[in-house]
Design an enzyme around this catalytic site. Structure first.
Site, PDB file in Angstrom:
ATOM      1  N   LYS A   1      32.545  38.614  36.813  1.00 10.60           N
ATOM      2  CA  LYS A   1      33.778  38.535  37.589  1.00 10.60           C
ATOM      3  C   LYS A   1      33.493  37.911  38.959  1.00 10.60           C
ATOM      4  O   LYS A   1      32.435  38.171  39.550  1.00 10.60           O
ATOM      5  CB  LYS A   1      34.306  39.968  37.736  1.00 10.60           C
TER       6      LYS A   1
ATOM      7  N   SER B   1      40.616  48.546  35.893  1.00  7.32           N
ATOM      8  CA  SER B   1      40.494  47.086  35.869  1.00  7.32           C
ATOM      9  C   SER B   1      39.586  46.514  34.786  1.00  7.32           C
ATOM     10  O   SER B   1      39.647  45.329  34.502  1.00  7.32           O
ATOM     11  CB  SER B   1      40.032  46.568  37.229  1.00  7.32           C
TER      12      SER B   1
ATOM     13  N   SER C   1      42.311  44.219  36.865  1.00 12.96           N
ATOM     14  CA  SER C   1      42.066  42.998  37.602  1.00 12.96           C
ATOM     15  C   SER C   1      40.999  42.097  36.955  1.00 12.96           C
ATOM     16  O   SER C   1      40.893  40.934  37.316  1.00 12.96           O
ATOM     17  CB  SER C   1      41.631  43.361  39.029  1.00 12.96           C
TER      18      SER C   1
END
Length: 431
Positions: free
Chosen positions: A61, A161, A137
């Site tokens: 990420k 997330s 997310s």
């Protein structure tokens, strides 16, 4: 057997074919990945291995530092930030274990919000249907695994997330106990709630990545027999407003586990959830701690456009007095202890990861009220594990048209045991 380099080249050429519309990855490390893949192939040829992650294609990420470049955390404001002086702790550990780091994946701005959209870098379409939201997310992380461009993706989980996008994209997502995996070099949202977890197609791959990131020796995962296992179902608020298709799949999954010999019983926790809601009524812990992280630009104004779904809650949380924040944290400590005691009665809680399948990107963009309601529902079940300091995993449930997840939740520090239970449930549901 296909070489690591050949697999990597096939993935890179697939991604090159969509360069103009690339929304899953924000940065590819093609040359570094080729060098890592060649090294993995050479080791394999020589009969040498760095362990079970050697030669595995991994994406990370865009929240984690990679030496020599800015960590953008999904924001334009950080696009020209100082380059990272060193790799994040988890990136360093993954490289040492022989992982081939393909690139950085897209995410929601500053890891806030659960829909998975990003106004600046585009919204990755869901792996099952590109017109649907990916969940956030860790949006790009889940889509990358779902579409097969990375074997394992590394995400972060502050309120769900990792598990929300895992559920919506039909992959496995693991949220470890907070602070099990070092946060050094990860852009923060909430020091209290942040945790770093892997997404993959199989529980075993998540377990390997988790062990390496936690600095442990990755051992073969032993399934824990389901016969005699105690499973608690938190009926009440966490099962309300669940789409019928998701609820049916959940009921079928629980029945299958029960038929394998597990004891299934209701375990009410609505009183503890009500206590936590009351404690965080003025603002969530994530928004209060996030407001501190971003206090400078919230006070002076942002140097670049920020998604109002991010800046709004953070601005409001900035006005909360320190006394209210301290009171919230103190109350949380009491509620965490109460949940620990309540969960002594079971091995795991089982519930739907999120109460829905992925809605369309267009619907979320076109209706603010619907978006807010959807966001609340997406976070409702998953955030319990963060708020009460637990570990949790989302597994794909069979028999739904669109992906939906089964979430298993275990006590603080029971990560390896949870993974052992999850691998047994995965084998059962996969039959």
């Amino acid at each position: 057997m296909q070489s690591v380099r050949d697999r990597l080249e096939a993935t890179l050429s697939r991604l090159a074919g969509r360069t103009a519309g690339e929304k899953v990855y924000t940065k590819l490390y093609a040359e570094a990945a080729r060098a890592a893949a060649a090294a993995a192939d050479a080791r394999q040829k020589a009969g040498v291995s760095l362990g079970p992650l050697d030669g595995t294609i991994v994406s990370i990420k865009d929240l984690f530092d990679v030496v020599g470049e800015p960590t953008r955390a999904g924001s334009l404001m950080l696009a020209s930030a100082q380059p990272a002086a060193r790799d994040a702790a988890i990136v360093r550990r993954l490289r040492q274990a022989g992982a081939v780091i393909l690139g950085k994946t897209n995410m929601t701005e500053f890891a806030f919000t659960a829909i998975g959209d990003n106004l600046h870098y585009g919204t990755p379409g869901n792996a099952a249907d590109a017109s649907l939201i990916p969940g956030g997310s860790s949006s790009g992380a889940a889509v990358a695994v779902g579409e097969g461009s990375s074997d394992i993706s590394i995400g972060s989980d502050t309120g769900g997330s990792v598990r929300i996008p895992a559920s919506l994209n039909g992959v496995v997502g693991f949220k470890p106990t907070a602070r099990r995996v070092p946060l050094a070099g990860a852009f923060p949202l909430s020091a209290t709630l942040d945790s770093i977890g892997p997404l993959a197609r199989r529980v075993a791959d998540c377990a390997v990545a988790d062990a390496i990131m936690a600095g442990e020796e990755p051992m073969a995962l032993q399934p824990i027999p389901l016969n005699g296992l105690r499973i608690g179902i938190p009926r009440g608020v966490l099962l309300g407003e669940t789409q019928p298709e998701v609820l049916d799949a959940f009921d079928r999954s629980v029945r299958a586990v029960e038929q394998a010999g597990a004891y299934v019983a209701d375990l009410p926790i609505d009183d503890l959830i009500a206590g936590m809601r009351s404690a965080t009524k003025r603002a969530s812990i994530a928004s209060m701690e996030g407001a501190e992280v971003h206090a400078d630009w919230l006070a002076t104004g942002a140097s670049a456009p920020v998604d109002p779904h991010v800046s709004g809650p953070l601005s409001r949380a900035l006005t909360i007095p320190a006394s209210a924040y301290i009171r919230t944290i103190r109350r949380r400590t009491e509620l965490v202890a109460a949940m620990e005691e309540r969960l002594q009665a079971v091995d795991v809680l089982a519930l739907p990861t999120v109460p829905m399948v992925a809605p369309s990107i267009a619907a979320m963009a076109g209706d603010e009220e619907l978006r807010d309601r959807t966001e609340g529902l997406l976070l409702r079940n998953t955030q319990v594990a963060n708020q009460f300091d637990l570990c949790a995993i989302s597994l794909p449930m069979p028999g739904t048209k669109l992906p939906a997840g089964l979430m298993l939740v275990a006590r603080h520090g029971h990560d390896r045991r949870l993974l052992g239970i999850a691998v047994a449930v995965e084998a059962l549901l996969g039959r």
